[in-house]
Design a protein around this motif. Structure first.
Motif, short mmCIF file in Angstrom:
data_model
loop_
_atom_site.label_atom_id
_atom_site.label_comp_id
_atom_site.label_asym_id
_atom_site.label_seq_id
_atom_site.Cartn_x
_atom_site.Cartn_y
_atom_site.Cartn_z
N ASN A 9 -69.36 34.61 144.29
CA ASN A 9 -70.55 34.67 145.12
C ASN A 9 -71.59 33.65 144.66
O ASN A 9 -72.23 32.98 145.49
CB ASN A 9 -71.15 36.08 145.11
N ALA A 10 -71.76 33.53 143.34
CA ALA A 10 -72.71 32.55 142.80
C ALA A 10 -72.28 31.13 143.15
O ALA A 10 -73.10 30.29 143.55
CB ALA A 10 -72.86 32.72 141.29
N ILE A 11 -70.97 30.88 143.02
CA ILE A 11 -70.45 29.55 143.37
C ILE A 11 -70.65 29.28 144.86
O ILE A 11 -71.10 28.20 145.26
CB ILE A 11 -68.96 29.42 142.97
N ALA A 12 -70.36 30.26 145.68
CA ALA A 12 -70.52 30.11 147.13
C ALA A 12 -71.99 29.89 147.48
O ALA A 12 -72.33 29.04 148.31
CB ALA A 12 -69.97 31.33 147.86
N HIS A 13 -72.87 30.68 146.82
CA HIS A 13 -74.30 30.52 147.07
C HIS A 13 -74.77 29.12 146.63
O HIS A 13 -75.49 28.43 147.36
CB HIS A 13 -75.08 31.62 146.33
N GLY A 14 -74.32 28.68 145.45
CA GLY A 14 -74.67 27.34 144.95
C GLY A 14 -74.12 26.25 145.86
O GLY A 14 -74.80 25.27 146.15
N ALA A 15 -72.90 26.45 146.31
CA ALA A 15 -72.30 25.46 147.21
C ALA A 15 -73.06 25.41 148.53
O ALA A 15 -73.27 24.34 149.10
CB ALA A 15 -70.84 25.81 147.45
N GLY A 16 -73.48 26.58 149.00
CA GLY A 16 -74.27 26.63 150.24
C GLY A 16 -75.60 25.91 150.07
O GLY A 16 -76.01 25.13 150.94
N GLU A 17 -76.27 26.15 148.93
CA GLU A 17 -77.54 25.45 148.66
C GLU A 17 -77.30 23.95 148.53
O GLU A 17 -78.09 23.14 149.03
CB GLU A 17 -78.20 26.01 147.40
N LEU A 18 -76.23 23.59 147.82
CA LEU A 18 -75.91 22.16 147.66
C LEU A 18 -75.61 21.52 149.01
O LEU A 18 -76.09 20.42 149.30
CB LEU A 18 -74.70 22.02 146.72
N ALA A 19 -74.86 22.21 149.85
CA ALA A 19 -74.55 21.68 151.19
C ALA A 19 -75.83 21.55 152.01
O ALA A 19 -76.03 20.56 152.73
CB ALA A 19 -73.54 22.58 151.89
N SER A 20 -76.71 22.55 151.90
CA SER A 20 -77.96 22.50 152.64
C SER A 20 -78.81 21.32 152.17
O SER A 20 -79.37 20.58 152.99
CB SER A 20 -78.72 23.81 152.46
#
Length: 131
Positions: free
Chosen positions: A23-34
């Motif tokens: 979840n943390a990786i997905a959240h970080g990836a989402g923030e990075l993508a944003s």
């Protein structure tokens, strides 16, 4: 607690930890993508504005070139008209001078013919006083 229960509990803890990490990786990836999308949008907007500026500058240069070309053509046309007017005037002067020369030549030719035939132009023969 049996060994099986401990293993089950450890497995559950591991699953929870992996899930949290995921979840943390997905959240970080989402923030990075944003963030990447925002940066890409800013770069694209900047490039678009720059292209608009370049397009405007190119259009202004083309307009200036067109006006310069029109001015040059107009100047050449004016110069050509002036040269044509001068050539016409010079031609007219040549025609007038030629007509005058022809008239003078005609008068000389006709005048010398008239004198040869005209009795008034002939000198009277002088009589010899000794006769």
């Amino acid at each position: 607690m049996s060994l099986f229960d401990k293993a089950k509990e450890l497995a559950q803890n591991l699953t929870d930890k992996v899930s949290e990490a995921g979840n943390a990786i997905a959240h970080g990836a989402g923030e990075l993508a944003s963030t990447a999308n925002k940066e890409a949008k800013e770069v694209a907007d900047g490039a678009s504005k720059r292209m608009d500026s370049i397009t405007d500058a190119a259009k202004a240069l083309a307009d200036d070139a067109l006006e310069t070309g029109k001015s040059a053509v107009s100047s050449v046309a004016d110069l050509a008209g002036s040269v044509a007017d001068r050539a016409k005037a010079a031609g007219q002067q040549v025609v007038e001078a030629s007509n005058e020369l022809i008239s003078d030549a005609r008068q000389r030719v006709l005048g010398s013919t008239d004198r040869a035939e005209s009795p008034a132009d002939k000198k009277p023969e002088q009589s010899d006083p000794s006769v």
